[in-house]
Design an enzyme around this catalytic site. Structure first.
Site, PDB file in Angstrom:
ATOM      1  N   LYS A   1       2.014  32.078  -5.698  1.00  0.00           N
ATOM      2  CA  LYS A   1       2.234  30.721  -6.239  1.00  0.00           C
ATOM      3  C   LYS A   1       2.773  29.857  -5.109  1.00  0.00           C
ATOM      4  O   LYS A   1       3.423  30.353  -4.199  1.00  0.00           O
ATOM      5  CB  LYS A   1       3.268  30.766  -7.361  1.00  0.00           C
ATOM      6  CG  LYS A   1       3.223  29.561  -8.275  1.00  0.00           C
ATOM      7  CD  LYS A   1       2.154  29.753  -9.335  1.00  0.00           C
ATOM      8  CE  LYS A   1       1.996  28.556 -10.232  1.00  0.00           C
ATOM      9  NZ  LYS A   1       1.202  28.904 -11.420  1.00  0.00           N
TER      10      LYS A   1
ATOM     11  N   ASP B   1      -2.078  23.540 -10.670  1.00  0.00           N
ATOM     12  CA  ASP B   1      -0.976  23.801 -11.595  1.00  0.00           C
ATOM     13  C   ASP B   1      -0.450  22.406 -11.951  1.00  0.00           C
ATOM     14  O   ASP B   1      -1.158  21.409 -11.720  1.00  0.00           O
ATOM     15  CB  ASP B   1       0.101  24.683 -10.939  1.00  0.00           C
ATOM     16  CG  ASP B   1       1.073  25.285 -11.952  1.00  0.00           C
ATOM     17  OD1 ASP B   1       0.710  26.262 -12.625  1.00  0.00           O
ATOM     18  OD2 ASP B   1       2.205  24.755 -12.107  1.00  0.00           O
TER      19      ASP B   1
HETATM   20  N1  GLU Z   1      -1.758  27.609 -12.340  1.00  0.00           N
HETATM   21  C1  GLU Z   1      -2.518  28.416 -13.240  1.00  0.00           C
HETATM   22  C2  GLU Z   1      -1.673  29.564 -13.737  1.00  0.00           C
HETATM   23  O1  GLU Z   1      -0.495  29.395 -13.943  1.00  0.00           O
HETATM   24  C3  GLU Z   1      -3.863  28.815 -12.658  1.00  0.00           C
HETATM   25  C4  GLU Z   1      -3.818  29.612 -11.408  1.00  0.00           C
HETATM   26  C5  GLU Z   1      -5.166  29.858 -10.770  1.00  0.00           C
HETATM   27  O2  GLU Z   1      -6.175  29.456 -11.325  1.00  0.00           O
HETATM   28  O3  GLU Z   1      -5.167  30.493  -9.709  1.00  0.00           O
HETATM   29  O4  GLU Z   1      -2.110  30.652 -13.993  1.00  0.00           O
END
Ligand code: GLU
Length: 443
Positions: A125, A165
Site C-alpha cells: 500500500k 484508493d
Molecule cells: N485500494 C483498493 C483496495 O483497498 C484496490 C487495490 C488494488 O486494486 O490494487 O483493495
C-alpha cells in the site's frame, strides 16, 4: 503468555505511534489463535513476527509547484509488506490524513485480502498526505509526476503494482502511468485502474462495489434468504459506494443513504446513481447538491446513516466510521448484514457487538476484495496483451466473490466458529501466505 499475545505486545511496543496498524494487527492475530496455537511450526519459524514486519518501506519527498508558483512539499510512501505469494499489490491513498500507521494498516490488511482472492498477488500500500480536493488538474498532474518520479524506481509489473484508493482515481492513475512510461521507457502493467485506451480492464471501476454486493447476495443465499427487496444504508459517495448502490438496484434491492466528509443523504425512493455520479465524478462537488436532483430526499450535516432502519449496512467511506453507538443502532433496528466496502470501517468494539448480537458481519478483506481481484485480472490481461469483455470480467469477479464467501464460511466452520467471518477470512487468508512463507525458508 500465548504466542499471539506475545507478538501483539511486541507490535505495540515497537510501533507505539501507530494506532491503526495496531488495531489491524490485533484483529487479525486474535483470530489466528485457533490456527497457531495448534501448530508449533509457526512459533518456531517466527512466522507471526515476520508477517507483521513489512519487507520494505520507502518514504520520500514529493516537491511540486502550485498554481501560484509556490513550492509545496508532500510526503510519499510505499509499504511493500509481503511478497510471499506474488508481487506487492495495493492502492495509493491521497488524503491529508495519510501517515505511516494508516498505510501500514492498509498494507497489512491487503496481504490477507489479496490472498483471499485466490490470485497470485502479495500485499502493499502507498500514498501521500497530498489532498487532491480543490486542486486544479495541473496541480494534480504536477504532484503525480513528482510522486512517480521517485516511486518508479521501486515498482514494476512483476515487482509491485500500485492502484487507486481514496483520492486516487482514473485521472491520477493516468498522470502517474504517463510519467512511469516516460522515465522507465516501459509499456507494462505497472499500475491497475488504468484508462481503457491504455491497458485498463473493463469492469475495474465497478468491481469493488459490485463485488461487495455479490458477496452479500451469496451470504443471504446461503441462509435461505434473498437480496431482492432488501433496503441498504450505504456510507461514502466515492467509487465503492456508487457501484455498490448501482448493483443493489440491478439486483432488486435499494440503497437509501450515502454520505461524504461533511454530510449525508436519505432518499427513501432509493439513491439516484446518475445524480450521484454527476455530483461526485463530474462536478466533484458536495452532497448538498443532491436535493436539487431529488426534491424528496433529505440532506443532513454531520453523520447519521447508521440510524436509518435497513436490512443491510454497507460502510464504504473510510476506516473507523462505524462506531459502537452505530452498531447498537443497527442491532436495535434489526439489520441483518453488515459488509465492509471500505477498509476497516468498523471499530473492534463495534465489530464484536455486531457479531455478539447475531448480525452477519463480513470484513473488508473479504467483502471489498473484488476491487483488487479485478486489478489482478487487469494484470493478467496486460501480460497476455489481450482484453476481456465487460461480461467476461464481471463473470470472473462474481465467481471470485462467491468462492471467497464459501472459503471464509468453510474456514469458520472448520475451526468451530460458524458465522464468524472475521475469523474465517483471517484464517483462510493467512494460511496460504503462511504456507508460502514456510516453503521459502527464513526470508
Ligand atoms: N485500494 C483498493 C483496495 O483497498 C484496490 C487495490 C488494488 O486494486 O490494487 O483493495
Amino acid at each position: 503468555m500465548s504466542y499471539v499475545d506475545e507478538v501483539i505486545e511486541k507490535v505495540k511496543a515497537k510501533n507505539p505511534n501507530e494506532p491503526e496498524f495496531i488495531q489491524a494487527v490485533t484483529e487479525v492475530l486474535n483470530s489466528l489463535r485457533l490456527v497457531v496455537d495448534n501448530d508449533e511450526r509457526y512459533q518456531k519459524e517466527a512466522l507471526l513476527e515476520r508477517i507483521v514486519e513489512p519487507e520494505r518501506i520507502i518514504m520520500f519527498r514529493v516537491p511540486w509547484v502550485d498554481d501560484n508558483g509556490k513550492v509545496q512539499v508532500n510526503r510519499g510512501m510505499r509499504v511493500q509488506f509481503n511478497s510471499a505469494i506474488g508481487p506487492y499489490k495495493g492502492g495509493l491513498r491521497l488524503h491529508p490524513s495519510v501517515n505511516l500507521s494508516i498505510i501500514k494498516f492498509l498494507g497489512f490488511e491487503q496481504i490477507f485480502k489479496n490472498s483471499l482472492t485466490g490470485l497470485p498477488i502479495g500485499g502493499g500500500k502507498g500514498g501521500s498526505d497530498f489532498d487532491p480536493k480543490g486542486k486544479s488538474d495541473r496541480e494534480v498532474m504536477a504532484f503525480c509526476q513528482s510522486f512517480m518520479t521517485e516511486l518508479c524506481k521501486y515498482i514494476g509489473a512483476d515487482t509491485d503494482v500500485p492502484a487507486g484508493d481514496i483520492g486516487t482515481g482514473a485521472r491520477e492513475i493516468g498522470y502517474m502511468y504517463g510519467q512511469y512510461k516516460r522515465i522507465r521507457n516501459l509499456s507494462e502493467g505497472v499500475l491497475t485502474g488504468k484508462g481503457l485506451s491504455y491497458g485498463g480492464s473493463l469492469a475495474r471501476t465497478e468491481a469493488t462495489g459490485y463485488g461487495l454486493v455479490y458477496i452479500v447476495e451469496e451470504l443471504l443465499k446461503s441462509k435461505g434468504d434473498t437480496i431482492v427487496g432488501k433496503t441498504a444504508a450505504v456510507s461514502g459517495a466515492g467509487n465503492v459506494a456508487i457501484y455498490a448502490i448501482q448493483k443493489l438496484e440491478q439486483l432488486g434491492a435499494k440503497a437509501v443513504t450515502c454520505s461524504d466528509s461533511t454530510g449525508w443523504v436519505y432518499d427513501p425512493d432509493g439513491i439516484d446513481v446518475a445524480a450521484l455520479k454527476e455530483i461526485k465524478e463530474v462536478k466533484r462537488a458536495r452532497l448538498t447538491e443532491y436535493t436539487k436532483y431529488r426534491p424528496n430526499a433529505e440532506y443532513h450535516e454531520g453523520r447519521g446513516v447508521w440510524n436509518i432502519k435497513v436490512d443491510l449496512a454497507l460502510p464504504c467511506a473510510t476506516q473507523n466510521e462505524l462506531l459502537i453507538d452505530d452498531a447498537k443502532a443497527l442491532v436495535a433496528n434489526g439489520t441483518k448484514v453488515v459488509a465492509e466496502g471500505a477498509n476497516m470501517p468498523t471499530t473492534l468494539e463495534a465489530t464484536e457487538y455486531l457479531q455478539e448480537n447475531g448480525i452477519y458481519f463480513v470484513p473488508g478483506k473479504a467483502a471489498n476484495a473484488g476491487g483488487v481481484a479485478t486489478s489482478a485480472l487487469e494484470m493478467s490481461q496486460n501480460s497476455m496483451r489481450y482484453s476481456w469483455t465487460f461480461e467476461e470480467v464481471d463473470a470472473k469477479l462474481k465467481q471470485i466473490m462467491v468462492s471467497i464467501f464459501h472459503n471464509i464460511d468453510d474456514a469458520a466452520k472448520e475451526y468451530g466458529v460458524e458465522n464468524n467471518y472475521v475469523a474465517g477470512a483471517n484464517i483462510a487468508g493467512f494460511k496460504k501466505v503462511a504456507d508460502a512463507m514456510l516453503a521459502h525458508g527464513i526470508v
